[in-house]
Design a protein around this motif. Structure first.
Motif, PDB file in Angstrom:
ATOM      1  N   GLN A   1       0.831  -1.209   0.000  1.00 14.07           N
ATOM      2  CA  GLN A   1       0.000   0.000   0.000  1.00 14.07           C
ATOM      3  C   GLN A   1       0.863   1.254   0.000  1.00 14.07           C
ATOM      4  OE1 GLN A   1      -2.581  -0.562   3.367  1.00 14.07           O
ATOM      5  NE2 GLN A   1      -4.086  -1.712   2.176  1.00 14.07           N
ATOM      6  N   THR A   2       1.938   1.241   0.781  1.00 11.48           N
ATOM      7  CA  THR A   2       2.837   2.388   0.820  1.00 11.48           C
ATOM      8  C   THR A   2       3.470   2.613  -0.552  1.00 11.48           C
ATOM      9  OG1 THR A   2       3.317   1.954   3.138  1.00 11.48           O
ATOM     10  CG2 THR A   2       4.862   3.353   1.954  1.00 11.48           C
ATOM     11  N   LEU A   3       3.934   1.543  -1.169  1.00  8.45           N
ATOM     12  CA  LEU A   3       4.534   1.667  -2.502  1.00  8.45           C
ATOM     13  C   LEU A   3       3.500   2.117  -3.525  1.00  8.45           C
ATOM     14  CD1 LEU A   3       6.850  -1.459  -2.612  1.00  8.45           C
ATOM     15  CD2 LEU A   3       7.529   0.929  -2.389  1.00  8.45           C
ATOM     16  N   SER A   4       2.286   1.620  -3.405  1.00 10.87           N
ATOM     17  CA  SER A   4       1.226   1.994  -4.329  1.00 10.87           C
ATOM     18  C   SER A   4       0.928   3.484  -4.234  1.00 10.87           C
ATOM     19  CB  SER A   4      -0.026   1.184  -4.033  1.00 10.87           C
ATOM     20  OG  SER A   4      -1.095   1.608  -4.834  1.00 10.87           O
ATOM     21  N   GLU A   5       0.870   4.007  -3.013  1.00 13.97           N
ATOM     22  CA  GLU A   5       0.625   5.437  -2.833  1.00 13.97           C
ATOM     23  C   GLU A   5       1.771   6.258  -3.419  1.00 13.97           C
ATOM     24  OE1 GLU A   5      -0.014   5.963   1.328  1.00 13.97           O
ATOM     25  OE2 GLU A   5      -1.857   4.776   1.321  1.00 13.97           O
ATOM     26  N   ASP A   6       2.998   5.783  -3.213  1.00  6.88           N
ATOM     27  CA  ASP A   6       4.163   6.488  -3.757  1.00  6.88           C
ATOM     28  C   ASP A   6       4.118   6.494  -5.279  1.00  6.88           C
ATOM     29  OD1 ASP A   6       6.654   7.847  -3.560  1.00  6.88           O
ATOM     30  OD2 ASP A   6       7.692   5.952  -4.006  1.00  6.88           O
ATOM     31  N   VAL A   7       3.775   5.375  -5.878  1.00  9.64           N
ATOM     32  CA  VAL A   7       3.699   5.284  -7.338  1.00  9.64           C
ATOM     33  C   VAL A   7       2.592   6.196  -7.865  1.00  9.64           C
ATOM     34  CG1 VAL A   7       3.085   3.743  -9.237  1.00  9.64           C
ATOM     35  CG2 VAL A   7       4.703   2.986  -7.502  1.00  9.64           C
ATOM     36  N   LYS A   8       1.471   6.248  -7.183  1.00  5.47           N
ATOM     37  CA  LYS A   8       0.380   7.135  -7.617  1.00  5.47           C
ATOM     38  C   LYS A   8       0.812   8.598  -7.573  1.00  5.47           C
ATOM     39  CE  LYS A   8      -3.471   4.207  -6.213  1.00  5.47           C
ATOM     40  NZ  LYS A   8      -4.584   4.024  -5.254  1.00  5.47           N
ATOM     41  N   GLU A   9       1.518   8.985  -6.518  1.00 12.28           N
ATOM     42  CA  GLU A   9       1.996  10.368  -6.422  1.00 12.28           C
ATOM     43  C   GLU A   9       2.960  10.696  -7.557  1.00 12.28           C
ATOM     44  OE1 GLU A   9       3.704  11.042  -2.579  1.00 12.28           O
ATOM     45  OE2 GLU A   9       1.836  10.539  -1.536  1.00 12.28           O
ATOM     46  N   ARG A  10       3.884   9.794  -7.824  1.00 15.29           N
ATOM     47  CA  ARG A  10       4.859  10.039  -8.895  1.00 15.29           C
ATOM     48  C   ARG A  10       4.170  10.079 -10.256  1.00 15.29           C
ATOM     49  NH1 ARG A  10      10.356   6.765  -7.403  1.00 15.29           N
ATOM     50  NH2 ARG A  10      10.593   7.640  -5.309  1.00 15.29           N
ATOM     51  N   LEU A  11       3.193   9.204 -10.466  1.00 15.70           N
ATOM     52  CA  LEU A  11       2.469   9.188 -11.734  1.00 15.70           C
ATOM     53  C   LEU A  11       1.694  10.485 -11.924  1.00 15.70           C
ATOM     54  CD1 LEU A  11       1.759   7.578 -14.237  1.00 15.70           C
ATOM     55  CD2 LEU A  11      -0.132   6.561 -12.966  1.00 15.70           C
ATOM     56  N   THR A  12       1.098  10.978 -10.858  1.00 17.16           N
ATOM     57  CA  THR A  12       0.380  12.249 -10.932  1.00 17.16           C
ATOM     58  C   THR A  12       1.338  13.381 -11.294  1.00 17.16           C
ATOM     59  OG1 THR A  12      -1.172  11.473  -9.261  1.00 17.16           O
ATOM     60  CG2 THR A  12      -1.100  13.837  -9.646  1.00 17.16           C
ATOM     61  N   LYS A  13       2.516  13.410 -10.695  1.00 18.63           N
ATOM     62  CA  LYS A  13       3.504  14.436 -11.021  1.00 18.63           C
ATOM     63  C   LYS A  13       3.924  14.349 -12.481  1.00 18.63           C
ATOM     64  CE  LYS A  13       5.501  14.840  -6.406  1.00 18.63           C
ATOM     65  NZ  LYS A  13       6.724  14.610  -5.594  1.00 18.63           N
TER      66      LYS A  13
ATOM     67  N   GLU B   1       2.204  13.028 -15.014  1.00 16.18           N
ATOM     68  CA  GLU B   1       1.100  13.442 -15.875  1.00 16.18           C
ATOM     69  C   GLU B   1       0.942  14.950 -15.880  1.00 16.18           C
ATOM     70  OE1 GLU B   1      -2.177  11.254 -14.262  1.00 16.18           O
ATOM     71  OE2 GLU B   1      -1.782   9.508 -15.502  1.00 16.18           O
ATOM     72  N   THR B   2       1.100  15.557 -14.714  1.00 17.48           N
ATOM     73  CA  THR B   2       0.988  17.011 -14.623  1.00 17.48           C
ATOM     74  C   THR B   2       2.058  17.679 -15.468  1.00 17.48           C
ATOM     75  OG1 THR B   2       0.132  16.809 -12.373  1.00 17.48           O
ATOM     76  CG2 THR B   2       0.930  18.961 -13.031  1.00 17.48           C
ATOM     77  N   ARG B   3       3.268  17.207 -15.381  1.00 20.03           N
ATOM     78  CA  ARG B   3       4.363  17.785 -16.164  1.00 20.03           C
ATOM     79  C   ARG B   3       4.160  17.573 -17.662  1.00 20.03           C
ATOM     80  NH1 ARG B   3       9.529  16.001 -12.486  1.00 20.03           N
ATOM     81  NH2 ARG B   3       9.060  17.385 -10.734  1.00 20.03           N
ATOM     82  N   MET B   4       3.639  16.401 -18.027  1.00 20.53           N
ATOM     83  CA  MET B   4       3.429  16.111 -19.450  1.00 20.53           C
ATOM     84  C   MET B   4       2.355  17.022 -20.033  1.00 20.53           C
ATOM     85  SD  MET B   4       3.739  11.974 -19.689  1.00 20.53           S
ATOM     86  CE  MET B   4       3.099  11.954 -21.351  1.00 20.53           C
ATOM     87  N   PHE B   5       1.266  17.192 -19.318  1.00 21.06           N
ATOM     88  CA  PHE B   5       0.160  17.982 -19.849  1.00 21.06           C
ATOM     89  C   PHE B   5       0.442  19.484 -19.797  1.00 21.06           C
ATOM     90  CE2 PHE B   5      -2.395  14.120 -18.681  1.00 21.06           C
ATOM     91  CZ  PHE B   5      -2.564  13.715 -19.992  1.00 21.06           C
ATOM     92  N   LYS B   6       1.283  19.899 -18.860  1.00 24.62           N
ATOM     93  CA  LYS B   6       1.636  21.325 -18.782  1.00 24.62           C
ATOM     94  C   LYS B   6       2.816  21.634 -19.695  1.00 24.62           C
ATOM     95  CE  LYS B   6      -0.004  22.496 -14.182  1.00 24.62           C
ATOM     96  NZ  LYS B   6       0.390  23.020 -12.881  1.00 24.62           N
ATOM     97  N   GLY B   7       3.510  20.627 -20.146  1.00 22.76           N
ATOM     98  CA  GLY B   7       4.640  20.842 -21.023  1.00 22.76           C
ATOM     99  C   GLY B   7       5.889  21.259 -20.283  1.00 22.76           C
ATOM    100  N   GLU B   8       5.997  20.935 -19.017  1.00 23.58           N
ATOM    101  CA  GLU B   8       7.166  21.315 -18.242  1.00 23.58           C
ATOM    102  C   GLU B   8       8.300  20.347 -18.484  1.00 23.58           C
ATOM    103  OE1 GLU B   8       6.121  21.451 -14.157  1.00 23.58           O
ATOM    104  OE2 GLU B   8       4.634  23.021 -14.410  1.00 23.58           O
ATOM    105  N   ASP B   9       9.521  20.859 -18.367  1.00 17.60           N
ATOM    106  CA  ASP B   9      10.680  19.999 -18.530  1.00 17.60           C
ATOM    107  C   ASP B   9      11.115  19.398 -17.200  1.00 17.60           C
ATOM    108  OD1 ASP B   9      10.810  20.399 -21.220  1.00 17.60           O
ATOM    109  OD2 ASP B   9      12.119  22.148 -21.060  1.00 17.60           O
ATOM    110  N   LYS B  10      10.876  20.109 -16.123  1.00 17.79           N
ATOM    111  CA  LYS B  10      11.324  19.628 -14.820  1.00 17.79           C
ATOM    112  C   LYS B  10      10.179  19.310 -13.934  1.00 17.79           C
ATOM    113  CE  LYS B  10      15.774  21.855 -14.807  1.00 17.79           C
ATOM    114  NZ  LYS B  10      16.673  22.685 -14.098  1.00 17.79           N
TER     115      LYS B  10
END
Length: 75
Positions: free
Chosen positions: A52-64, A66-75
């Protein structure tokens, strides 16, 4: 403990020593299986918490990501 010993000796005298030894072995196996099962349950609970801890960590990283991809950010 003495009542347990008396029960064992009574069973041995009534039904024979092999039967009493079989019952004693059966009770011992059931007792040790219960202990083993409790250890397995505790280990599985620990693994579920880790997953569960790893799953939450993976979800947070995936959200970050996706946010960067859709906003077009490099970092």
């Amino acid at each position: 403990m003495t009542s347990l010993w008396k029960l064992f000796t009574d069973a041995a005298s009534l039904y024979g020593l092999p039967f009493a030894l079989f019952i004693a072995l059966l009770l011992w196996v059931l007792y040790t299986n219960n202990q083993r099962e409790n250890r397995y349950i505790a280990r599985e609970d620990k693994y579920v918490n880790v997953i569960q801890t790893l799953s939450e960590d993976v979800k947070e990283r995936l959200t970050k990501i996706e946010t960067r991809m859709f906003k077009g950010e490099d970092k």
